[in-house]
Design a protein around this motif. Structure first.
Motif, PDB file in Angstrom:
ATOM      1  N   VAL A 130       0.732  -1.346  -0.064  1.00 51.84           N
ATOM      2  CA  VAL A 130      -0.078   0.117   0.086  1.00 51.84           C
ATOM      3  C   VAL A 130       0.761   1.268   0.019  1.00 51.84           C
ATOM      4  N   ILE A 131       1.976   1.452   0.954  1.00 48.29           N
ATOM      5  CA  ILE A 131       2.658   2.480   0.742  1.00 48.29           C
ATOM      6  C   ILE A 131       3.609   2.581  -0.460  1.00 48.29           C
ATOM      7  N   ASP A 142       3.702   5.748  -5.520  1.00 50.36           N
ATOM      8  CA  ASP A 142       3.724   5.834  -7.103  1.00 50.36           C
ATOM      9  C   ASP A 142       2.659   7.059  -7.507  1.00 50.36           C
ATOM     10  N   GLU A 143       1.409   6.998  -6.939  1.00 46.59           N
ATOM     11  CA  GLU A 143       0.409   8.036  -7.101  1.00 46.59           C
ATOM     12  C   GLU A 143       0.957   9.418  -6.826  1.00 46.59           C
ATOM     13  N   LEU A 144       1.811   9.556  -5.868  1.00 46.89           N
ATOM     14  CA  LEU A 144       2.285  11.005  -5.372  1.00 46.89           C
ATOM     15  C   LEU A 144       3.498  11.278  -6.518  1.00 46.89           C
ATOM     16  N   GLY A 198       5.065  14.597 -10.546  1.00 47.10           N
ATOM     17  CA  GLY A 198       5.906  14.614 -11.654  1.00 47.10           C
ATOM     18  C   GLY A 198       7.358  14.174 -11.349  1.00 47.10           C
ATOM     19  N   GLU A 199       7.653  13.729 -10.031  1.00 47.14           N
ATOM     20  CA  GLU A 199       8.905  13.253  -9.608  1.00 47.14           C
ATOM     21  C   GLU A 199       9.175  11.867 -10.269  1.00 47.14           C
ATOM     22  N   GLN A 200      10.362  12.063 -10.787  1.00 46.36           N
ATOM     23  CA  GLN A 200      10.830  10.603 -11.562  1.00 46.36           C
ATOM     24  C   GLN A 200      11.586   9.756 -10.628  1.00 46.36           C
ATOM     25  N   ARG A 201      11.285   8.717 -10.632  1.00 47.22           N
ATOM     26  CA  ARG A 201      11.890   7.584  -9.978  1.00 47.22           C
ATOM     27  C   ARG A 201      13.184   6.820 -10.704  1.00 47.22           C
ATOM     28  N   THR A 202      14.325   7.106 -10.188  1.00 44.85           N
ATOM     29  CA  THR A 202      15.486   6.583 -10.907  1.00 44.85           C
ATOM     30  C   THR A 202      15.949   5.125 -10.813  1.00 44.85           C
ATOM     31  N   GLU A 203      15.569   4.406  -9.833  1.00 46.96           N
ATOM     32  CA  GLU A 203      15.925   3.165  -9.658  1.00 46.96           C
ATOM     33  C   GLU A 203      15.256   2.210 -10.711  1.00 46.96           C
ATOM     34  N   VAL A 218      -1.502  -1.368 -14.380  1.00 42.64           N
ATOM     35  CA  VAL A 218      -0.227  -1.715 -13.922  1.00 42.64           C
ATOM     36  C   VAL A 218       0.137  -0.798 -12.854  1.00 42.64           C
ATOM     37  N   GLY A 219      -0.794  -0.067 -12.117  1.00 37.25           N
ATOM     38  CA  GLY A 219      -0.464   0.832 -11.032  1.00 37.25           C
ATOM     39  C   GLY A 219      -0.211   2.309 -11.680  1.00 37.25           C
ATOM     40  N   ALA A 220       0.392   2.958 -10.483  1.00 38.84           N
ATOM     41  CA  ALA A 220       0.584   4.497 -10.746  1.00 38.84           C
ATOM     42  C   ALA A 220       2.059   4.843 -10.975  1.00 38.84           C
TER      43      ALA A 220
END
Length: 468
Positions: A367-368, A373-375, A380-385, A414-416
């Motif tokens: 859930v976290i 992912d939604e946040l 507009g924050e990009q995840r680098t991993e 497939v989620g956010a």
């Protein structure tokens, strides 16, 4: 929640050869309630004016007379309680009576014949038979065996060795948490995966029990023993787990110290036994009284351990064992009176369900992650991993299944996570390009085949094989 009073039963021990039978009768009314009447004739030596009571009547759920066998006792008393334990309710069965009245025989059984097995081995057999039949849940079973001797607790299932003396065994102490739940320190829980393992543990515990000889009984137990079966069950994939415990209790003999005819160490033991049974009776009286604010559970170790069983979250049954020969009539009447007071206590048994903490942690982490992912999508924050290879393969399979599904209302979820969304778009693009290339190649083959057929028809026409 199941609300009911403690169920009381009586069992009359067969008389030995030299014992003189007391006068008693057993009857049953229309509501299937059994009654026991004990007759005590007046002693003519007391004179003509003798107001001593002659008849004593007591009511029980059922009375097992001298000829009743062990299997009938189990079916009526222990089987219903074992079924409740399998369903997730706590249960307790305890035997109360004077020394030599058949408590240990009823609870543990005799060693000479297989048919003499008592409630504990029969309950173990029944529980494991039911577990083998039920494949809808995953069960885990543990057992513990506690002996309370002179107000000290000992672990009879110490895994390290078989003790030669009681003092060699680990000493069990009581601890209480802020919610007033009792925890027994140093009492081991031994897992039993089948009936044979459980019976071996029972045999080990019985071997370590403290036995001594007294004039009343040549093999009299000098302590209280509590054999507990712990059952946990969980459906596959479910986070809810059910835990229940079934106490099978063999109390020490209840009789006047003067009647035991012992001294020294055995006299000390008899005093401790009677003191703990006195505290048990105090708890029973307090529970039977309405508007009683304080129940003296902490006065003895036994009442502390059996707190849930007496006026708590448990389905409790008592067996009053009686030796109705002339010499023991007074003790039998005392036992029946105690049973009548026990019958006034009401317990409220609730289903013991809780959430498996390990599965709950996994679910909360999921859930976290979804919330993160939604946040990330909103900000507009990009995840680098990067996605793992396992995640990429899983996404490919999800998209492929979606594209090949003929249902026009099927959804691709497939989620956010933007990384997953981009990968899915790339997969669709490659899939489309691949399909387009394959279709172009197939169209070219069809055109070449059509051109070849046209040439064949022209040749046949020129050579005259086709007449107009």
């Amino acid at each position: 929640m199941v609300k009911q009073t403690i169920q009381i039963y009586a069992r009359v021990k067969p008389l030995a050869r030299r014992q003189q039978a007391g006068i008693y009768s057993v009857s049953e009314d229309e509501k299937s309630v059994s009654s026991l009447e004990i007759i005590v004739p007046r002693d003519l030596a007391d004179g003509f004016v003798n107001n001593k009571r002659e008849s004593y009547k007591f009511k029980f759920q059922k009375i097992f007379d001298q000829e009743v066998k062990q299997d009938a006792v189990f079916e009526s008393i222990a089987k219903p309680v074992a079924e409740c334990a399998l369903a997730g309710y706590n249960g307790t069965i305890f035997a109360y009576g004077q020394t030599g009245s058949g408590k240990t025989f009823t609870i543990t059984g005799g060693a000479e014949r297989y048919s003499d097995r008592g409630i504990i081995p029969r309950t173990l057999s029944y529980i494991f038979q039911q577990l083998e039949k039920d494949s809808s849940k995953v069960y885990t079973t543990h057992v513990s065996y506690l002996e309370i001797y002179n107000e000290c607790g000992y672990d009879l299932l110490d895994p390290r060795h078989e003790a030669s003396r009681l003092e060699d065994l680990p000493k069990v102490t009581i601890m209480e948490d802020p919610d007033q739940n009792i925890h027994l320190k140093n009492l081991s829980l031994q897992q039993a995966t089948n009936e044979e393992e459980a019976l071996n543990l029972l045999f080990l515990g019985d071997t370590n029990r403290m036995i001594a000889e007294t004039p009343m009984n040549q093999a009299s137990t000098r302590s209280h023993c509590i054999f507990t079966i712990h059952i946990s069950s969980k459906e596959p994939g479910s986070a809810t787990i059910r835990r229940s415990k079934l106490h099978l209790v063999d109390l020490a003999g209840s009789e006047r110290v003067a009647k035991t005819g012992v001294g020294g160490q055995l006299l000390t033991e008899a005093k401790y036994i009677n003191l703990s049974l006195h505290y048990l009776e105090q708890v029973i009286i307090a529970l039977a009284e309405k508007h009683r604010s304080h129940i003296p559970y902490r006065n003895s170790m036994m009442t502390s351990v059996l707190r849930d069983s007496l006026g708590g979250n448990c389905m409790t049954t008592m067996i009053a064992t009686l030796s109705l020969d002339k010499r023991n009539i007074d003790e039998s009447i005392s036992t029946c009176r105690f049973a009548q007071r026990v019958a006034l206590i009401k317990n409220e048994a609730v289903l013991n369900e809780e959430i498996d903490p390990r599965l709950m942690i996994i679910q909360l982490k999921k859930v976290i992650q979804e919330l993160k992912d939604e946040l990330a999508m909103v900000t507009g924050e990009q995840r680098t991993e990067e996605l793992t290879q396992e995640e990429l393969l899983q996404l490919d399979e999800i998209v492929k299944t979606f594209l090949e599904d003929p249902d026009p209302e099927s959804m691709l979820d497939v989620g956010a996570d933007m990384r997953k969304i981009k990968h899915c778009f790339n997969y669709v693009k490659v899939y489309s390009d691949t399909n387009t290339s394959e279709k172009k190649e197939e169209l070219k083959k069809l055109r070449d085949l059509l051109h070849q057929r046209d040439n064949e028809i022209s040749i046949l026409y020129v050579t005259g094989f086709i007449w107009v």
